[in-house]
Design a protein around this motif. Sequence first.
Motif, PDB file in Angstrom:
ATOM      1  N   LYS A 146       0.840  -1.205   0.000  1.00  0.00           N
ATOM      2  CA  LYS A 146       0.000   0.000   0.000  1.00  0.00           C
ATOM      3  C   LYS A 146       0.870   1.248   0.000  1.00  0.00           C
ATOM      4  N   ALA A 147       1.929   1.274   0.793  1.00  0.00           N
ATOM      5  CA  ALA A 147       2.792   2.453   0.860  1.00  0.00           C
ATOM      6  C   ALA A 147       3.378   2.765  -0.505  1.00  0.00           C
ATOM      7  N   ARG A 148       3.841   1.757  -1.206  1.00  0.00           N
ATOM      8  CA  ARG A 148       4.434   1.982  -2.532  1.00  0.00           C
ATOM      9  C   ARG A 148       3.372   2.347  -3.567  1.00  0.00           C
ATOM     10  N   LYS A 149       2.212   1.714  -3.483  1.00  0.00           N
ATOM     11  CA  LYS A 149       1.125   1.993  -4.431  1.00  0.00           C
ATOM     12  C   LYS A 149       0.660   3.446  -4.308  1.00  0.00           C
ATOM     13  N   ASP A 150       0.589   3.943  -3.094  1.00  0.00           N
ATOM     14  CA  ASP A 150       0.041   5.280  -2.850  1.00  0.00           C
ATOM     15  C   ASP A 150       1.108   6.328  -2.568  1.00  0.00           C
ATOM     16  N   LEU A 151       2.359   6.025  -2.856  1.00  0.00           N
ATOM     17  CA  LEU A 151       3.458   6.920  -2.508  1.00  0.00           C
ATOM     18  C   LEU A 151       3.327   8.296  -3.154  1.00  0.00           C
ATOM     19  N   GLU A 152       2.997   8.346  -4.441  1.00  0.00           N
ATOM     20  CA  GLU A 152       2.891   9.643  -5.117  1.00  0.00           C
ATOM     21  C   GLU A 152       1.805  10.508  -4.483  1.00  0.00           C
ATOM     22  N   GLU A 153       0.645   9.924  -4.209  1.00  0.00           N
ATOM     23  CA  GLU A 153      -0.433  10.672  -3.581  1.00  0.00           C
ATOM     24  C   GLU A 153      -0.021  11.136  -2.189  1.00  0.00           C
ATOM     25  N   TYR A 154       0.690  10.283  -1.463  1.00  0.00           N
ATOM     26  CA  TYR A 154       1.175  10.642  -0.129  1.00  0.00           C
ATOM     27  C   TYR A 154       2.115  11.842  -0.205  1.00  0.00           C
ATOM     28  N   LEU A 155       3.070  11.797  -1.128  1.00  0.00           N
ATOM     29  CA  LEU A 155       4.054  12.873  -1.235  1.00  0.00           C
ATOM     30  C   LEU A 155       3.425  14.187  -1.670  1.00  0.00           C
ATOM     31  N   ARG A 156       2.303  14.125  -2.397  1.00  0.00           N
ATOM     32  CA  ARG A 156       1.609  15.342  -2.837  1.00  0.00           C
ATOM     33  C   ARG A 156       0.482  15.733  -1.879  1.00  0.00           C
ATOM     34  N   ASN A 157       0.370  15.008  -0.758  1.00  0.00           N
ATOM     35  CA  ASN A 157      -0.695  15.267   0.234  1.00  0.00           C
ATOM     36  C   ASN A 157      -2.084  15.202  -0.391  1.00  0.00           C
ATOM     37  N   GLU A 158      -2.306  14.177  -1.210  1.00  0.00           N
ATOM     38  CA  GLU A 158      -3.576  14.024  -1.907  1.00  0.00           C
ATOM     39  C   GLU A 158      -4.391  12.853  -1.375  1.00  0.00           C
ATOM     40  N   MET A 159      -4.312  12.594  -0.080  1.00  0.00           N
ATOM     41  CA  MET A 159      -5.093  11.497   0.492  1.00  0.00           C
ATOM     42  C   MET A 159      -5.646  11.925   1.841  1.00  0.00           C
ATOM     43  N   CYS A 160      -6.595  11.157   2.331  1.00  0.00           N
ATOM     44  CA  CYS A 160      -7.217  11.508   3.606  1.00  0.00           C
ATOM     45  C   CYS A 160      -6.192  11.409   4.734  1.00  0.00           C
ATOM     46  N   LYS A 161      -6.504  12.093   5.813  1.00  0.00           N
ATOM     47  CA  LYS A 161      -5.588  12.201   6.956  1.00  0.00           C
ATOM     48  C   LYS A 161      -5.221  10.829   7.534  1.00  0.00           C
ATOM     49  N   THR A 162      -6.187   9.925   7.607  1.00  0.00           N
ATOM     50  CA  THR A 162      -5.935   8.594   8.172  1.00  0.00           C
ATOM     51  C   THR A 162      -4.950   7.813   7.312  1.00  0.00           C
ATOM     52  N   GLU A 163      -5.192   7.776   6.000  1.00  0.00           N
ATOM     53  CA  GLU A 163      -4.282   7.046   5.116  1.00  0.00           C
ATOM     54  C   GLU A 163      -2.901   7.687   5.123  1.00  0.00           C
ATOM     55  N   HIS A 164      -2.854   9.012   5.134  1.00  0.00           N
ATOM     56  CA  HIS A 164      -1.580   9.733   5.173  1.00  0.00           C
ATOM     57  C   HIS A 164      -0.797   9.332   6.426  1.00  0.00           C
ATOM     58  N   SER A 165      -1.481   9.282   7.557  1.00  0.00           N
ATOM     59  CA  SER A 165      -0.833   8.903   8.813  1.00  0.00           C
ATOM     60  C   SER A 165      -0.332   7.472   8.785  1.00  0.00           C
ATOM     61  N   ASP A 166      -1.130   6.576   8.200  1.00  0.00           N
ATOM     62  CA  ASP A 166      -0.723   5.167   8.107  1.00  0.00           C
ATOM     63  C   ASP A 166       0.535   5.020   7.262  1.00  0.00           C
ATOM     64  N   ILE A 167       0.590   5.723   6.138  1.00  0.00           N
ATOM     65  CA  ILE A 167       1.762   5.618   5.265  1.00  0.00           C
ATOM     66  C   ILE A 167       2.966   6.277   5.935  1.00  0.00           C
ATOM     67  N   ARG A 168       2.764   7.429   6.590  1.00  0.00           N
ATOM     68  CA  ARG A 168       3.868   8.081   7.297  1.00  0.00           C
ATOM     69  C   ARG A 168       4.453   7.138   8.355  1.00  0.00           C
ATOM     70  N   GLU A 169       3.583   6.472   9.093  1.00  0.00           N
ATOM     71  CA  GLU A 169       4.034   5.522  10.104  1.00  0.00           C
ATOM     72  C   GLU A 169       4.841   4.392   9.462  1.00  0.00           C
ATOM     73  N   HIS A 170       4.358   3.895   8.327  1.00  0.00           N
ATOM     74  CA  HIS A 170       5.079   2.823   7.641  1.00  0.00           C
ATOM     75  C   HIS A 170       6.466   3.304   7.210  1.00  0.00           C
ATOM     76  N   LEU A 171       6.529   4.495   6.618  1.00  0.00           N
ATOM     77  CA  LEU A 171       7.816   5.024   6.149  1.00  0.00           C
ATOM     78  C   LEU A 171       8.798   5.229   7.304  1.00  0.00           C
ATOM     79  N   GLU A 172       8.289   5.575   8.474  1.00  0.00           N
ATOM     80  CA  GLU A 172       9.152   5.758   9.642  1.00  0.00           C
ATOM     81  C   GLU A 172       9.786   4.442  10.083  1.00  0.00           C
ATOM     82  N   ASN A 173       9.122   3.326   9.762  1.00  0.00           N
ATOM     83  CA  ASN A 173       9.584   2.022  10.238  1.00  0.00           C
ATOM     84  C   ASN A 173      10.132   1.104   9.157  1.00  0.00           C
TER      85      ASN A 173
END
Length: 81
Positions: free
Chosen positions: A8-35
């Motif tokens: 999921k993190a890789r699939k949605d990476l572009e949207e995450y980097l452009r802040n184009e997703m809901c706050k919950t999904e953004h937080s989940d991906i940020r948490e994944h990237l931290e770990n």
Amino acid sequence: MSDCGCDKARKDLEEYLRNEMCKTEHSDIREHLENCDACREEALVATTLTAVVARACKESAPEQLRDQVLARLRTEQAAHH
């Protein structure tokens, strides 16, 4: 929050980097990237590539080079008509 996983993190990476997703999904991906070193590295590559492309788009070619390219394009277009 829960770790969304690499797929999921890789699939949605572009949207995450452009802040184009809901706050919950953004937080989940940020948490994944931290770990996850591998996904964090992929995010760094994507961020760097985006910055390089943006910087290149702001630059303009020297006038002489632009003239040469335009002349060549005109020649090619004339040859195909």
